[in-house]
Enzyme design. Structure first.
Site, mmCIF file in Angstrom:
data_model
loop_
_atom_site.group_PDB
_atom_site.id
_atom_site.type_symbol
_atom_site.label_atom_id
_atom_site.label_comp_id
_atom_site.label_asym_id
_atom_site.label_seq_id
_atom_site.Cartn_x
_atom_site.Cartn_y
_atom_site.Cartn_z
ATOM 1 N N HIS A 1 24.121 71.426 -12.369
ATOM 2 C CA HIS A 1 25.330 70.654 -12.667
ATOM 3 C C HIS A 1 25.019 69.166 -12.700
ATOM 4 O O HIS A 1 24.240 68.652 -11.906
ATOM 5 C CB HIS A 1 26.498 71.009 -11.744
ATOM 6 C CG HIS A 1 26.429 70.546 -10.322
ATOM 7 N ND1 HIS A 1 26.785 69.282 -9.934
ATOM 8 C CD2 HIS A 1 26.085 71.204 -9.189
ATOM 9 C CE1 HIS A 1 26.666 69.176 -8.614
ATOM 10 N NE2 HIS A 1 26.227 70.322 -8.137
ATOM 11 N N GLU B 1 31.325 71.163 -12.064
ATOM 12 C CA GLU B 1 30.945 72.091 -10.986
ATOM 13 C C GLU B 1 31.704 71.767 -9.715
ATOM 14 O O GLU B 1 32.200 72.649 -9.020
ATOM 15 C CB GLU B 1 29.430 72.030 -10.737
ATOM 16 C CG GLU B 1 28.912 73.157 -9.824
ATOM 17 C CD GLU B 1 29.004 72.882 -8.337
ATOM 18 O OE1 GLU B 1 28.833 73.817 -7.542
ATOM 19 O OE2 GLU B 1 29.267 71.735 -7.943
ATOM 20 N N GLU B 2 31.788 70.469 -9.411
ATOM 21 C CA GLU B 2 32.424 70.050 -8.149
ATOM 22 C C GLU B 2 33.930 70.304 -8.146
ATOM 23 O O GLU B 2 34.564 70.254 -7.106
ATOM 24 C CB GLU B 2 32.119 68.575 -7.868
ATOM 25 C CG GLU B 2 30.633 68.259 -7.711
ATOM 26 C CD GLU B 2 30.008 68.822 -6.442
ATOM 27 O OE1 GLU B 2 30.686 69.587 -5.725
ATOM 28 O OE2 GLU B 2 28.832 68.502 -6.185
ATOM 29 N N HIS C 1 27.972 65.216 -0.193
ATOM 30 C CA HIS C 1 29.272 64.779 -0.732
ATOM 31 C C HIS C 1 29.723 63.440 -0.166
ATOM 32 O O HIS C 1 30.921 63.194 -0.028
ATOM 33 C CB HIS C 1 30.350 65.867 -0.497
ATOM 34 C CG HIS C 1 30.162 67.040 -1.416
ATOM 35 N ND1 HIS C 1 30.992 68.147 -1.397
ATOM 36 C CD2 HIS C 1 29.244 67.281 -2.368
ATOM 37 C CE1 HIS C 1 30.580 69.012 -2.320
ATOM 38 N NE2 HIS C 1 29.526 68.522 -2.904
HETATM 39 N N1 PHE Z 1 27.581 73.950 -5.174
HETATM 40 C C1 PHE Z 1 27.716 73.269 -3.917
HETATM 41 C C2 PHE Z 1 27.949 71.813 -4.238
HETATM 42 O O1 PHE Z 1 27.589 71.346 -5.281
HETATM 43 C C3 PHE Z 1 26.554 73.430 -3.000
HETATM 44 C C4 PHE Z 1 25.799 74.692 -3.184
HETATM 45 C C5 PHE Z 1 24.504 74.642 -3.646
HETATM 46 C C6 PHE Z 1 26.368 75.933 -2.883
HETATM 47 C C7 PHE Z 1 23.794 75.795 -3.842
HETATM 48 C C8 PHE Z 1 25.646 77.098 -3.083
HETATM 49 C C9 PHE Z 1 24.372 77.022 -3.570
HETATM 50 O O2 PHE Z 1 28.480 71.109 -3.454
HETATM 51 ZN ZN ZN Z 2 28.417 69.287 -4.414
HETATM 52 ZN ZN ZN Z 3 25.919 70.882 -6.125
#
Ligand code: PHE
Ligand code: ZN
Ligand code: ZN
Length: 380
Positions: free
Chosen positions: A177, A222-223, A349
């Site tokens: 992402h 994605e977020e 984050h």
């Molecule tokens: N996708 C989540 C994020 O971007 C973190 C994540 C990474 C979750 C890998 C699962 C596997 O904050």
């Molecule tokens: Zn994230």
């Molecule tokens: Zn992520």
């Protein structure tokens, strides 16, 4: 179902782990791409050359001039570029913002220069979101309201790039992402996944001599709940879905207190493991991480990332990650180092997810292992 790859002889001898660097981190990050790329390239070639059951032809196209290309287009340079994009756009690269648009522009430019066939595919950012039940920390009401406003009615894009050689009906897909959260620049999460793919794309060039096509995806939203990747999968016809033999996900490859996780292929049911052939992809990733000098842990799918829509559509998938907001176990601290009881990424984050929040050792090992795995999948 046929297997994804041809059977192969015993794994090559592991090489000893590299020691983490000690110099100033920025300098390390800057030279990292060169090391990672050289390593990844050597591995990619080594992984095909000695195996009689795979295509014996080395990935020939980029061999000439590769050393020259690596210096300027290193993974470290991509991380720096995306940090700069955030710095110049209010400190983040979140979906629906100028920082995301500038990230798209950067990625498209690098991929086109590398000779790949590149397009942007729009999707509704404010449209029906997939699940948003991940560990996103939306406690601040004002922030949530602002996020809603930012998304409402907007479109955003995924960047989709493909090689010009290889069978387009046998596609090896990898994705990361490209958006950050609104709270920070998103360098570990997920400029690292993006930079690894850009590095690999540049090393392979747009016309690698492998039988299968390679497709790299840079997801938006994605977020906000895997919106871009979900839209992409939903937009594929049944026939198109069948042409995607594997999806490899890269999300957070350099968590400073993290580890070496390969997600997918294990667990009690398909929700945990993904479709059956996911185990083959996960095994390859574990094997190639071993070649890169580290012992990975193969874990079940847990939490949200862009592998979710693929697994739900029955497309074999596995992911690599160094860890997010979860705490490090004692066992993991014992084998990988770091602080037990502390989170894998202390800047998860947050505004401090900058260039300084990158562990170059992990980033390099993951980049090398993914490069070799993709070449292997594209050869089988
Ligand atoms: N996708 C989540 C994020 O971007 C973190 C994540 C990474 C979750 C890998 C699962 C596997 O904050
Ligand atoms: Zn994230
Ligand atoms: Zn992520």
């Amino acid at each position: 179902m046929d297997t994804l790859i041809a059977p192969q002889p015993a794994a090559p001898e592991p090489r000893p782990p590299r020691r983490p660097g000690r110099g100033p981190l920025i300098a390390l990050v800057a030279i990292l791409g060169l090391i990672a790329l050289a390593g990844g390239w050597a591995l990619a070639r080594a992984s095909t050359a000695p195996r009689p059951l795979t295509d014996p032809t080395p990935v020939a196209a980029p061999q000439s001039g590769i050393a020259g290309a690596v210096g300027v287009r290193s993974a470290g340079a991509h991380l720096e570029a995306l940090q700069r994009v955030a710095d110049q756009n209010g400190g983040n690269r979140a979906a629906g913002t100028p920082g995301y648009a500038a990230s798209v522009e950067y990625v498209v430019g690098v991929l086109r220069a590398a000779g790949w066939d590149v397009r942007t595919e729009p999707f509704q950012l404010g449209g029906a979101s997939h699940h948003d039940d991940t560990d996103h920390d939306d406690t601040d009401r004002d922030d949530t309201d602002r996020d809603e406003e930012r998304r409402a009615g907007r479109t955003d894009v995924n960047v989709i790039a493909q090689t010009r050689t290889g069978d387009p009906n046998r596609v090896v897909l990898a994705g990361a992402h490209l958006d950050s959260v609104a709270e920070g620049p998103g360098i570990n999460d997920n400029a690292t996944g993006v930079a690894a793919l850009l590095d690999i794309a540049t090393a392979l060039g747009g016309a690698p001599d492998v039988p299968n096509a390679l497709r790299f995806a840079f997801w938006g939203g994605e977020e906000d709940g895997m919106i871009g990747s979900s839209a992409y999968v939903e937009g594929l016809s049944r026939a198109e879905r069948k042409t995607v033999r594997a999806y490899v996900n890269l999300d957070m490859l350099a968590s400073t207190n993290g580890g070496y996780f390969v997600q997918g292929g294990v667990g009690d049911d398909e929700e945990e493991s993904g479709p059956a052939a996911s185990a083959e992809i996960a095994k390859l990733l574990v094997e190639q991480l071993r070649v890169a000098g580290v012992e990975a842990e193969n874990v079940e799918f847990d939490g949200g990332s862009d592998f979710v829509p693929f697994a739900e559509a029955g497309i074999p998938t596995a992911g690599v990650a160094a860890g997010d907001g979860q705490r490090k176990s004692r066992a993991d601290a014992a084998r990988w180092g770091g602080e037990a009881g502390e989170v894998h990424d202390p800047c998860y984050h947050r505004a401090c997810d900058t260039l300084a929040n990158v562990d170059p050792t992990k980033f390099e090992a993951f980049t090398d292992a993914v490069a070799a795995t993709l070449v292997r999948l594209a050869t089988g």
